[in-house]
Design a protein around this motif. Structure first.
Motif, PDB file in Angstrom:
ATOM      1  N   SER A 108       0.885  -1.164   0.000  1.00 15.10           N
ATOM      2  CA  SER A 108       0.000   0.000   0.000  1.00 15.10           C
ATOM      3  C   SER A 108       0.920   1.210   0.000  1.00 15.10           C
ATOM      4  CB  SER A 108      -0.898  -0.001   1.248  1.00 15.10           C
ATOM      5  OG  SER A 108      -0.125   0.283   2.405  1.00 15.10           O
ATOM      6  N   HIS A 141       1.282   3.277   2.451  1.00 13.40           N
ATOM      7  CA  HIS A 141       1.759   3.406   3.844  1.00 13.40           C
ATOM      8  C   HIS A 141       1.513   4.789   4.465  1.00 13.40           C
ATOM      9  CE1 HIS A 141       4.052  -0.434   3.712  1.00 13.40           C
ATOM     10  NE2 HIS A 141       4.279  -0.094   2.459  1.00 13.40           N
ATOM     11  N   CYS A 198      -4.330   3.946   5.529  1.00 16.81           N
ATOM     12  CA  CYS A 198      -3.156   3.207   6.016  1.00 16.81           C
ATOM     13  C   CYS A 198      -2.839   3.598   7.455  1.00 16.81           C
ATOM     14  CB  CYS A 198      -1.934   3.474   5.135  1.00 16.81           C
ATOM     15  SG  CYS A 198      -1.994   2.641   3.546  1.00 16.81           S
ATOM     16  N   ASP A 246      -4.776   1.781   9.940  1.00 13.59           N
ATOM     17  CA  ASP A 246      -4.683   0.314   9.848  1.00 13.59           C
ATOM     18  C   ASP A 246      -5.779  -0.300   8.987  1.00 13.59           C
ATOM     19  OD1 ASP A 246      -2.352  -0.056  11.338  1.00 13.59           O
ATOM     20  OD2 ASP A 246      -3.444  -0.003  13.239  1.00 13.59           O
ATOM     21  N   GLU A 275      -5.471  -0.779   5.420  1.00 18.14           N
ATOM     22  CA  GLU A 275      -4.774  -0.742   4.134  1.00 18.14           C
ATOM     23  C   GLU A 275      -5.655  -1.208   2.983  1.00 18.14           C
ATOM     24  OE1 GLU A 275      -3.788  -2.417   6.825  1.00 18.14           O
ATOM     25  OE2 GLU A 275      -1.872  -1.590   7.490  1.00 18.14           O
ATOM     26  N   CYS A 297      -6.818   1.663   0.998  1.00 15.47           N
ATOM     27  CA  CYS A 297      -5.792   2.582   0.508  1.00 15.47           C
ATOM     28  C   CYS A 297      -5.923   2.725  -1.011  1.00 15.47           C
ATOM     29  CB  CYS A 297      -4.413   2.020   0.856  1.00 15.47           C
ATOM     30  SG  CYS A 297      -3.044   2.933   0.117  1.00 15.47           S
ATOM     31  N   ALA A 333      -3.376   0.624  -2.629  1.00 18.64           N
ATOM     32  CA  ALA A 333      -3.273  -0.783  -2.214  1.00 18.64           C
ATOM     33  C   ALA A 333      -2.892  -1.655  -3.406  1.00 18.64           C
ATOM     34  CB  ALA A 333      -4.605  -1.258  -1.629  1.00 18.64           C
ATOM     35  N   GLY A 347      -7.807  -4.883   7.457  1.00 17.80           N
ATOM     36  CA  GLY A 347      -6.434  -4.393   7.433  1.00 17.80           C
ATOM     37  C   GLY A 347      -5.465  -5.450   7.961  1.00 17.80           C
TER      38      GLY A 347
END
Ligand SMILES: [Zn+2]
Ligand SMILES: [Zn+2]
Length: 352
Positions: free
Chosen positions: A96, A98, A103, A106, A108, A111, A114, A298
Motif C-alpha cells: 500500500s 503506507h 493506512c 490500519d 490498508e 488505501c 493498495a 487491514g
C-alpha cells in the motif's frame, strides 16, 4: 530475479496450467516464502475468467491465489518481524502507500495505492503481481502475517481471505453475547461467519436455500437454521436481528432480510452480486436500519483474527487437492460442490 513454478491462465477461457514466473530478488524489507498451502477463493475464478473486467481488467498470464500459508526461507537485511523458518501467511494485500489516512488507521484495504496479491500493479518488476498458486512468493514484511503453530495449515489458508472478510464486519458491528446474528449463505464465507459469530458469543441463525445443509450449519456452530424459501419460518424472525451478514454473491432479495432486522439493525454485504441489488427504502425507514458493505480487513486486524483463531482452535473446513485438480475444483466450486473451501497442497507442484 528468481524464477518460480506456478499455475497460470493464459486467457479468460484457458484452463490453468503449469508455468514459470519471475519472483523478485529479496530486498531489504522483503520476506521470501515457500508456499505450503493456498486456498481457492471465488475471486480467483472471477479474475482468471475476467468476469470483473468492468472494475479491474485481468492481465494475462494470471496467477491467482490470495489465501497463502508458507514458511519463511529468506529475509532482507532490514526485516525485523519475521525470521527464516517462521510459519507465515499472506492474504489479499501485498503493498500500500503506507501514508494515506486509511493506512494510518490500519485499514490498508481501503488505501488508494493498495496492491492486491494478484493482478495488481507490481511496483518491483512491472506488469502485475502473481498470487499463491506458486511454489514461492516475495512480500514486504509489513504484509506478512504470523500463523499460530497449533492450527492445521491447510485450514488456516482460507482464513487469509474468507476468514478476515467475515471476522472484520462481525467485529465492526460489535457482535457478541446478547446479540442475535444471521448469516445468509453457507459457503466459503458463510461457514466462517458462523464459526466467528458463535465464538464471539452471539445467538447465530443460518439462512439457507438448501435445507440439506441444516445439520452441517448446526455442527459449524449455528443455534438455528431457517430455510429462506419458507415464508412462515422467515416471518417468525421479523424485527429480531441485531446484525445480518449476507455472504451471497448471486442475485437475491435483500429486503427479505432487512425485514428481519430490529431497531438500528444492520445488514452487511460481503458477497458481490453482478447486478445492483434493489433496496426498499421503507424497509430501512421503519427501524432506522442500515445496509453496508465490508472488504476483507487491514493487516493489524488480520493478525488479530489469526491470533483469535489460534486461541480458539478455529480453522476453515477444507478439501485439500493437488494443484493438478485446480480446473476441476473451479467447476465444482461453481456447483457449490465443496465443504467449504478448496485448498491446494503446494507440495503437488514440486514434481509437476
Ligand atoms: Zn478471496
Ligand atoms: Zn494508503
Amino acid at each position: 530475479m528468481d524464477k518460480a513454478k506456478a499455475y497460470s491462465a493464459a486467457g479468460a477461457t484457458t484452463p490453468l496450467a503449469l508455468d514459470t514466473i519471475p519472483r523478485r530478488a529479496v530486498t531489504d524489507r522483503d520476506v521470501k516464502i515457500e508456499i505450503l498451502f493456498c486456498g481457492i477463493c471465488h475471486s480467483d475464478l472471477h479474475t482468471v475468467r475476467n468476469e470483473w473486467s468492468s472494475v479491474m481488467e485481468t492481465v494475462y498470464p494470471c496467477v491467482p491465489g490470495h489465501e497463502i500459508v508458507g514458511r519463511v526461507t529468506a529475509v532482507g537485511a532490514a526485516v525485523s518481524r519475521h525470521e527464516v523458518g517462521d510459519l507465515v501467511g499472506v492474504g489479499c494485500l501485498v503493498d500500500s502507500d503506507h501514508t494515506c489516512p486509511a493506512c494510518r488507521a490500519d485499514m490498508e484495504q481501503f488505501c488508494p495505492g493498495a496492491v492486491f496479491t494478484y493482478n495488481g500493479p507490481d511496483r518491483h518488476l512491472g506488469g502485475v503481481t502473481y498470487g499463491g498458486y506458486s511454489e514461492s512468493v516475495v512480500v514486504d514484511e509489513a504484509f506478512v502475517l504470523r500463523v499460530p503453530a497449533n492450527l492445521d495449515l491447510a485450514g488456516v489458508a482460507p482464513l487469509l481471505c474468507a476468514g478476515i472478510t467475515t471476522y472484520s464486519p462481525l467485529r465492526h458491528w460489535k457482535v457478541g453475547p446478547g446479540k442475535k446474528v444471521g448469516v445468509v449463505g453457507l459457503g466459503g464465507l458463510g461457514h466462517m461467519g458462523v464459526k466467528f459469530a458463535r465464538a464471539f458469543g452471539a445467538h447465530v441463525v443460518v439462512f439457507t436455500t438448501s435445507p440439506e445443509k441444516a445439520k452441517d450449519a448446526l455442527r459449524l456452530g449455528a443455534h438455528e437454521v431457517v430455510n429462506s424459501r419458507d415464508a412462515d419460518a422467515m416471518a417468525k424472525h421479523a424485527f429480531s436481528f441485531d446484525f445480518i451478514l449476507d455472504t451471497v454473491s448471486a442475485d437475491h432479495d435483500v429486503n427479505a432480510y432487512i425485514g428481519l432486522l430490529s431497531l438500528d439493525g444492520n445488514l452487511t454485504l460481503v458477497g458481490a452480486p453482478e447486478k445492483p441489488l434493489p433496496v426498499s427504502s421503507f424497509a430501512l425507514l421503519f427501524g432506522r436500519k442500515s445496509v453496508s458493505g465490508s472488504l476483507i480487513g487491514g493487516i493489524a486486524e488480520t493478525q488479530e483474527m489469526l491470533d483469535f483463531c489460534g486461541e480458539h482452535g478455529i480453522t476453515a473446513d477444507v478439501e485439500v487437492i493437488p494443484i493438478q485438480q485446480v480446473n476441476e475444483a473451479y467447476e465444482r466450486m461453481l456447483r457449490s460442490d465443496v465443504k467449504y473451501r478448496f485448498c491446494i497442497d503446494m507440495a503437488s507442484l514440486k514434481n509437476a
